[in-house]
Design an enzyme around this catalytic site. Structure first.
Site, PDB file in Angstrom:
ATOM      1  N   ARG A   1      10.444 -41.698  48.142  1.00 12.97           N
ATOM      2  CA  ARG A   1      11.114 -40.916  49.202  1.00 12.97           C
ATOM      3  C   ARG A   1      12.582 -41.293  49.160  1.00 12.97           C
ATOM      4  O   ARG A   1      12.929 -42.476  49.169  1.00 12.97           O
ATOM      5  CB  ARG A   1      10.517 -41.235  50.565  1.00 12.97           C
ATOM      6  CG  ARG A   1      11.391 -40.707  51.701  1.00 12.97           C
ATOM      7  CD  ARG A   1      10.768 -40.849  53.055  1.00 12.97           C
ATOM      8  NE  ARG A   1       9.669 -39.907  53.236  1.00 12.97           N
ATOM      9  CZ  ARG A   1       9.136 -39.606  54.412  1.00 12.97           C
ATOM     10  NH1 ARG A   1       9.592 -40.183  55.510  1.00 12.97           N
ATOM     11  NH2 ARG A   1       8.143 -38.756  54.504  1.00 12.97           N
TER      12      ARG A   1
ATOM     13  N   LYS B   1      23.554 -52.609  45.685  1.00 14.74           N
ATOM     14  CA  LYS B   1      24.535 -52.985  44.658  1.00 14.74           C
ATOM     15  C   LYS B   1      24.944 -51.764  43.849  1.00 14.74           C
ATOM     16  O   LYS B   1      25.753 -51.864  42.941  1.00 14.74           O
ATOM     17  CB  LYS B   1      23.932 -54.025  43.711  1.00 14.74           C
ATOM     18  CG  LYS B   1      23.543 -55.320  44.336  1.00 14.74           C
ATOM     19  CD  LYS B   1      23.035 -56.254  43.236  1.00 14.74           C
ATOM     20  CE  LYS B   1      22.414 -57.502  43.807  1.00 14.74           C
ATOM     21  NZ  LYS B   1      21.616 -58.198  42.783  1.00 14.74           N
TER      22      LYS B   1
ATOM     23  N   HIS C   1       8.821 -31.565  50.612  1.00 17.18           N
ATOM     24  CA  HIS C   1       7.869 -32.594  51.027  1.00 17.18           C
ATOM     25  C   HIS C   1       6.484 -32.058  50.657  1.00 17.18           C
ATOM     26  O   HIS C   1       5.687 -31.682  51.527  1.00 17.18           O
ATOM     27  CB  HIS C   1       8.001 -32.833  52.533  1.00 17.18           C
ATOM     28  CG  HIS C   1       7.408 -34.122  53.017  1.00 17.18           C
ATOM     29  ND1 HIS C   1       6.476 -34.851  52.285  1.00 17.18           N
ATOM     30  CD2 HIS C   1       7.602 -34.821  54.170  1.00 17.18           C
ATOM     31  CE1 HIS C   1       6.138 -35.922  52.975  1.00 17.18           C
ATOM     32  NE2 HIS C   1       6.804 -35.932  54.108  1.00 17.18           N
TER      33      HIS C   1
ATOM     34  N   ARG D   1       4.148 -42.249  58.597  1.00 17.69           N
ATOM     35  CA  ARG D   1       2.958 -41.533  58.130  1.00 17.69           C
ATOM     36  C   ARG D   1       2.796 -41.515  56.620  1.00 17.69           C
ATOM     37  O   ARG D   1       1.766 -41.902  56.081  1.00 17.69           O
ATOM     38  CB  ARG D   1       2.981 -40.073  58.613  1.00 17.69           C
ATOM     39  CG  ARG D   1       2.505 -39.890  60.014  1.00 17.69           C
ATOM     40  CD  ARG D   1       3.316 -38.801  60.691  1.00 17.69           C
ATOM     41  NE  ARG D   1       4.658 -39.285  60.869  1.00 17.69           N
ATOM     42  CZ  ARG D   1       5.068 -39.987  61.938  1.00 17.69           C
ATOM     43  NH1 ARG D   1       4.216 -40.222  62.888  1.00 17.69           N
ATOM     44  NH2 ARG D   1       6.296 -40.434  62.044  1.00 17.69           N
ATOM     45  N   THR D   2       3.814 -41.037  55.932  1.00 18.76           N
ATOM     46  CA  THR D   2       3.678 -40.870  54.482  1.00 18.76           C
ATOM     47  C   THR D   2       3.475 -42.227  53.812  1.00 18.76           C
ATOM     48  O   THR D   2       2.611 -42.394  52.956  1.00 18.76           O
ATOM     49  CB  THR D   2       4.933 -40.166  53.918  1.00 18.76           C
ATOM     50  OG1 THR D   2       5.157 -38.988  54.687  1.00 18.76           O
ATOM     51  CG2 THR D   2       4.756 -39.783  52.467  1.00 18.76           C
TER      52      THR D   2
HETATM   53  C1  NCD Z   1       8.800 -35.619  58.107  1.00 22.62           C
HETATM   54  C2  NCD Z   1       9.782 -35.964  56.994  1.00 22.62           C
HETATM   55  O1  NCD Z   1       9.969 -37.120  56.654  1.00 22.62           O
HETATM   56  O2  NCD Z   1      10.306 -35.015  56.445  1.00 22.62           O
HETATM   57  N1  NCD Z   1       7.981 -36.690  58.461  1.00 22.62           N
HETATM   58  C3  NCD Z   1       6.793 -36.864  57.804  1.00 22.62           C
HETATM   59  O3  NCD Z   1       6.753 -37.187  56.632  1.00 22.62           O
HETATM   60  N2  NCD Z   1       5.654 -36.614  58.482  1.00 22.62           N
HETATM   61  C4  NCD Z   1       9.430 -34.969  59.267  1.00 22.62           C
HETATM   62  C5  NCD Z   1      10.570 -35.623  59.980  1.00 22.62           C
HETATM   63  O4  NCD Z   1      11.056 -36.679  59.605  1.00 22.62           O
HETATM   64  O5  NCD Z   1      10.997 -35.032  60.982  1.00 22.62           O
END
Ligand code: NCD
Length: 322
Positions: free
Chosen positions: A117, A94, A145, A64-65
């Site tokens: 991320r 590395k 997040h 999604r992100t």
């Molecule tokens: C979440 C995350 O990555 O924190 N996912 C997301 O970005 N929608 C939730 C998860 O991984 O459970």
């Protein structure tokens, strides 16, 4: 690093934590997201970010992100460069540090903004400190997040028509999950009458420091392992995945893996005017049979993520004008 407050101006700023937002920032962002919806709904890609370049540096899995930031940049006419930090051909294997990699990505791509991320809790802070260009935190460890919290709140506003006087259940993995921590913070910013029900197995409870912080702000908080006694009061049931990747071993995970499953029978006990949310992915905690329930919003929630991320990119790269 101290989180700097935004002062109603996103231009050139990094998004590290929900803590940096003011109420005015949230309003501006939601107003901009609404304008972004029109671009997508009319199927008329904009050229607002023509000539800009957005890079994504992801060290953890994401559907999604990752895709919504990519799509957000594309809908606004920017170039996009995806970098998979965890791939075996990336220099991370590395031993390259985040400090170096954000500068490398900027130099090799000429990116004007980097979405990152990473599994480390302080990854977004480190990236921001060392980057030449704004950073957006697309999920940092177990901690934050912020863009998920913003799209969650935007969804709440659209679906319930309000952001105040809410009774909210956070269900599942409140220890390792980062979405509920960021959303909890954001809700305390906008809702002075917020009531939170934290429902989780004992070993997956919300960290005490956060609970105390919210209580100091006047939030009424109830902690329990049982969903049913509190369900009928809720305006929002926000379900999360038990985060297997943080467990020491499979056995420990299995003990709590099936703690809660939302099915039709459970939904019968919830209010008629309530919404069921989930940041997704789900791994069994919401049965497919619930997908058709009118209170289910997790699919629309994701589309809101596209609009919200378009708004963020626009405000950070171009400011509030135009
Ligand atoms: C979440 C995350 O990555 O924190 N996912 C997301 O970005 N929608 C939730 C998860 O991984 O459970």
């Amino acid at each position: 690093m101290l989180v700097k407050k935004m002062k109603r101006n996103f231009l050139g700023k990094s998004i590290v934590s929900v803590d940096q937002f003011s109420r005015q920032d949230v309003d501006l962002l939601f107003k901009t997201a609404k304008a972004m919806e029109k671009i997508v709904k009319k199927k008329k890609p904009s050229q607002l970010l023509k000539g800009y370049c957005v890079a994504e540096l992801f060290y953890q899995p994401s559907t999604r992100t990752f895709t919504s930031f990519l799509a957000a940049a594309e809908w606004l006419g920017a170039l996009t460069i995806p970098v998979h930090g965890m791939d075996s051909y990336s220099s991370a294997v590395k031993g390259e540090t985040i400090e170096d990699t954000v500068r490398v990505v900027h130099q090799t791509t000429a990116a004007d903004l980097i979405v990152i991320r990473h599994p480390a809790d302080d990854s977004a802070e480190i990236a921001t400190e060392f980057s030449y260009v704004p950073i957006i935190n697309g999920g940092s460890g177990k901690k934050e997040h912020p863009t998920q919290a913003l799209l969650d709140l935007y969804t709440i506003k659209k679906e319930l028509g309000r952001m105040t006087n809410l009774k909210v259940i956070f269900l599942g993995d409140l220890k390792y999950g980062r979405t509920v921590k960021s959303l909890g913070k954001l809700l305390t910013l906008v809702d002075k009458k917020l009531e939170l029900f934290l429902v989780s197995p004992k070993i997956l409870q919300m960290p005490k420091t956060l609970i105390k912080e919210w209580q100091t702000k006047g939030v009424k908080i109830h902690e329990t392992e049982n969903l049913l006694p509190v369900l009928s009061q809720a305006d929002i049931l926000y379900v999360t995945r038990i985060q297997k990747e943080w467990f020491k071993n499979e056995k420990e995970y299995q003990k709590v893996a099936k703690s809660y499953i939302i099915d039709k029978k459970i939904m019968e006990k919830a209010k008629k005017k309530m919404i069921l949310m989930h940041p997704l992915p789900r791994v069994g905690e919401i049965a497919y049979e619930v997908d058709d329930d009118l209170r289910t919003v997790y699919f629309r929630q994701m589309r809101n993520g596209l609009y919200l991320r378009m708004a963020l990119l626009k405000l950070i790269l171009r400011g509030n004008k135009g």
